[in-house]
Design a protein around this motif. Sequence first.
Motif, PDB file in Angstrom:
ATOM      1  N   VAL A   1      -3.114  10.045  -1.701  1.00 29.30           N
ATOM      2  CA  VAL A   1      -4.183   8.899  -1.646  1.00 29.30           C
ATOM      3  C   VAL A   1      -4.199   8.781  -0.139  1.00 29.30           C
ATOM      4  CG1 VAL A   1      -2.917   6.449  -1.224  1.00 29.30           C
ATOM      5  CG2 VAL A   1      -1.978   7.460  -3.213  1.00 29.30           C
TER       6      VAL A   1
ATOM      7  N   VAL B   1      -8.156   9.507  -0.864  1.00 25.09           N
ATOM      8  CA  VAL B   1      -9.116   8.131  -1.346  1.00 25.09           C
ATOM      9  C   VAL B   1      -9.294   7.291  -0.018  1.00 25.09           C
ATOM     10  CG1 VAL B   1      -8.897   6.728  -2.679  1.00 25.09           C
ATOM     11  CG2 VAL B   1      -7.953   9.395  -3.656  1.00 25.09           C
TER      12      VAL B   1
ATOM     13  N   SER C   1     -11.736   8.433   1.889  1.00 21.90           N
ATOM     14  CA  SER C   1     -12.934   7.545   1.525  1.00 21.90           C
ATOM     15  C   SER C   1     -13.940   7.071   1.914  1.00 21.90           C
ATOM     16  CB  SER C   1     -12.844   9.010   0.272  1.00 21.90           C
ATOM     17  OG  SER C   1     -12.590   7.840  -0.650  1.00 21.90           O
TER      18      SER C   1
ATOM     19  N   TRP D   1     -13.931   4.330  -0.877  1.00 26.49           N
ATOM     20  CA  TRP D   1     -14.292   4.296  -1.956  1.00 26.49           C
ATOM     21  C   TRP D   1     -12.130   3.978  -2.702  1.00 26.49           C
ATOM     22  CZ3 TRP D   1     -17.777   1.473  -4.039  1.00 26.49           C
ATOM     23  CH2 TRP D   1     -17.251   1.375  -5.596  1.00 26.49           C
ATOM     24  N   VAL D   2     -11.661   2.368  -2.695  1.00 22.41           N
ATOM     25  CA  VAL D   2     -10.275   2.987  -3.103  1.00 22.41           C
ATOM     26  C   VAL D   2     -10.266   2.419  -4.300  1.00 22.41           C
ATOM     27  CG1 VAL D   2      -9.339   2.894  -0.899  1.00 22.41           C
ATOM     28  CG2 VAL D   2      -9.893   0.756  -2.581  1.00 22.41           C
TER      29      VAL D   2
ATOM     30  N   LYS E   1     -12.692   8.853  -8.477  1.00 26.81           N
ATOM     31  CA  LYS E   1     -11.087   9.318  -8.805  1.00 26.81           C
ATOM     32  C   LYS E   1     -10.842   9.340 -10.450  1.00 26.81           C
ATOM     33  CE  LYS E   1      -9.928  12.236  -5.919  1.00 26.81           C
ATOM     34  NZ  LYS E   1      -9.871  14.027  -5.532  1.00 26.81           N
TER      35      LYS E   1
ATOM     36  N   THR F   1      -7.690   1.903 -10.339  1.00 27.45           N
ATOM     37  CA  THR F   1      -7.948   1.699  -8.790  1.00 27.45           C
ATOM     38  C   THR F   1      -8.123   3.280  -8.713  1.00 27.45           C
ATOM     39  OG1 THR F   1      -5.529   1.848  -7.959  1.00 27.45           O
ATOM     40  CG2 THR F   1      -6.755  -0.072  -7.703  1.00 27.45           C
ATOM     41  N   ASP F   2      -8.850   3.807  -7.590  1.00 22.76           N
ATOM     42  CA  ASP F   2      -9.113   5.686  -7.484  1.00 22.76           C
ATOM     43  C   ASP F   2      -7.518   6.099  -6.789  1.00 22.76           C
ATOM     44  OD1 ASP F   2     -11.515   5.675  -8.453  1.00 22.76           O
ATOM     45  OD2 ASP F   2     -12.134   6.375  -6.468  1.00 22.76           O
ATOM     46  N   LEU F   3      -6.893   4.623  -6.228  1.00 25.13           N
ATOM     47  CA  LEU F   3      -5.519   5.037  -5.396  1.00 25.13           C
ATOM     48  C   LEU F   3      -4.626   5.500  -6.115  1.00 25.13           C
ATOM     49  CD1 LEU F   3      -5.579   2.163  -2.919  1.00 25.13           C
ATOM     50  CD2 LEU F   3      -5.219   4.661  -2.111  1.00 25.13           C
TER      51      LEU F   3
ATOM     52  N   ALA G   1      -6.031   8.697  -7.853  1.00 26.74           N
ATOM     53  CA  ALA G   1      -5.293  10.087  -7.021  1.00 26.74           C
ATOM     54  C   ALA G   1      -4.341  10.376  -7.408  1.00 26.74           C
ATOM     55  CB  ALA G   1      -5.337   9.743  -5.362  1.00 26.74           C
TER      56      ALA G   1
END
Length: 382
Positions: free
Chosen positions: A24, A27, A30, A32-33, A38, A244-246, A249
């Motif tokens: 997390v 991410v 990065s 981008w969340v 991801k 979400t990417d969170l 991940a």
Amino acid sequence: MSTVQESRIHVMTPWLGADEVAAVTAVIESGWVAQGPKVAEFERAFARAMHTREAVAVSNCTTALHLALIVAGVGSGDDVVVPSFSFIATANAPTYVGARPVFADVDALTGNVTAETVEAALTPATRAVIIVDQGGVPVDLDAVRAVCDPRGIVVIEDAACGAGSTYKGRPVGAGAELTAWSFHPRKILTTGEGGMLTTNHSGWAARARTLREHAMSVSAAERHSSLVSPPEEYAEIGFNFRMTDLQAAVGIVQLSKLPEVVGRRRVNAARYRQEIAGIRGLRLVDDPAWGTSNFQSLWVEVGEDYPLDREQLLLALAEAGISARRGIMAAHRHAPYRDAGTDATLPVTARLTDRTLILPLFHTMTTAEQDRVIAVLREPTG
């Protein structure tokens, strides 16, 4: 704090730790969340693990079921056969698309619908059947498809509890036309909230990906990666069902742990089975002949010849600092669906709903913790 509170045994604890924290953090760093790379990575990894060509990450299992029905063409005027013996979301999903849920009874040993109970519930308007791997116990998919496929009825597998279970040597859901998954914290693989839709139909997957993001012709990730974003179009009414990417991940890390978690749970379940086998009036759910369970919910049926009824046993466990849960609900007993089924028409569902409870089971459960649970089951009155 009391001794009971200090030594409480939970019914389930997710396996979250430093690896998820690091994923997390990466991410967040990065920049981008939201739904992005991801999520795409998680989709690819999940599809490989579940032996399916396509995986579409969504906000939860209910939205996965909702999209499954839409892409399968189910809508107003259609009937969808579902078990009442399931979390209410299984019945709610057909209502979201204007269809009518029709309840099928379940098998007493597995808690799952069977080819026979599904066939008995079919109507001339049946367009789809939703089968459930209840508590992680694999449903007999091939038998149900043998009833439905010749009639042109799509079979959707609700594998909310099924990650890590197997059917005829493959992951559950691999042989279904559409499968919905849950990553809720009570599930073995969790992203906090979240879900997945898997299928081997590329066209269905493509439409589901569009619908989950407001039916935009250009995704948010595509717009972000372009200096001059192309204009988006909306061909139909879509939804905000994104992951979400969170979350993704976390899901990637959790997926890598899945075999170990399931292995530990099965060892603990086997020990429960060995110790409970001699207790009159208790029956523990077990693997069916066609597969293996992850035992996401290890339920035990409290028979009439046990000294206590289910409610009394729950209280006895609670007094010992042990958190158990009532078994699976019966949707037909709740206000939205009371006209759709009765205890008389769904006798096994009624029996299991009234007599089952879910025992504590988690990957770090110790022998001493199990012994405390077993001691209460053996001597519930002290």
